[in-house]
Design a protein around this motif. Structure first.
Motif: not given
Length: 177
Positions: A160, A163-165, A167-171
């Motif tokens: 989370v 990787r996931r966070l 990705r959700s922020l586009g970084t």
């Protein structure tokens, strides 16, 4: 001052010489995790004994705590015996690395500890460290021998956060995965 024939200058030189040596990481790890396990044994005793506060802090040693855990063990006798075996072997390892006159045989003592720990944690790796063994002991005392639930939780948290966070922020960068 004490008039016992002790040469304090020689003593100071020996102490100084000992402090100048580079610490052996294995020895430091064994001593560190032995102390950490003793704290965990205190935690377990506090849960097992209705009046654990009667055990005076500093009043009983590691071996005595193992014996009390064994006597108060509410689970299967065989499980308690396995735990006690690992704890006694960890204490033997601690004594072997802490006392220069017992240094011979450290590898054999550690090998016996590794084998005993494999009986409480069949998922243990082939070359566990003192830390890995201490974690296995804690997991066993808490009905999760390999601490698998905790390790899965940490893996999920890592996923989370790392990787996931991002990705959700586009970084997130694919080469990081």
């Amino acid at each position: 001052m004490a008039r016992v024939g002790y040469d304090s200058l020689e003593g100071i030189l020996r102490v100084t010489n000992a402090g100048e040596k580079e610490p052996d990481k294995f020895v430091v790890d064994v001593l560190t995790y032995h102390a950490a396990l003793e704290i965990e044994m205190d935690q377990l005793l506090a849960r097992l004994l209705p009046r654990a506060e009667c055990l005076r802090a500093g009043g009983i040693g590691f071996k005595q705590k193992i014996s009390i855990i064994n006597a108060a063990w509410p689970g299967l006798q065989e499980a308690g015996d396995l735990l006690v075996d690992v704890l006694f072997r960890f204490n033997d390892l601690r004594n072997a690395v802490a006392h220069a006159d017992q240094r011979r045989g450290v590898e054999a003592i550690f090998g016996g500890l590794v084998a005993a720990c494999a009986r409480i944690n069949p998922d243990q790796g082939a070359d566990p460290s003192p830390y890995d063994i201490a974690v296995s002991v804690c997991g066993f005392m808490g009905d999760d021998a390999g601490a698998q639930r905790v390790l899965r939780m940490l893996d999920n948290l890592d996923d989370v956060i790392n990787r996931r966070l991002p990705r959700s922020l586009g970084t997130f960068r694919d080469e990081d995965d």
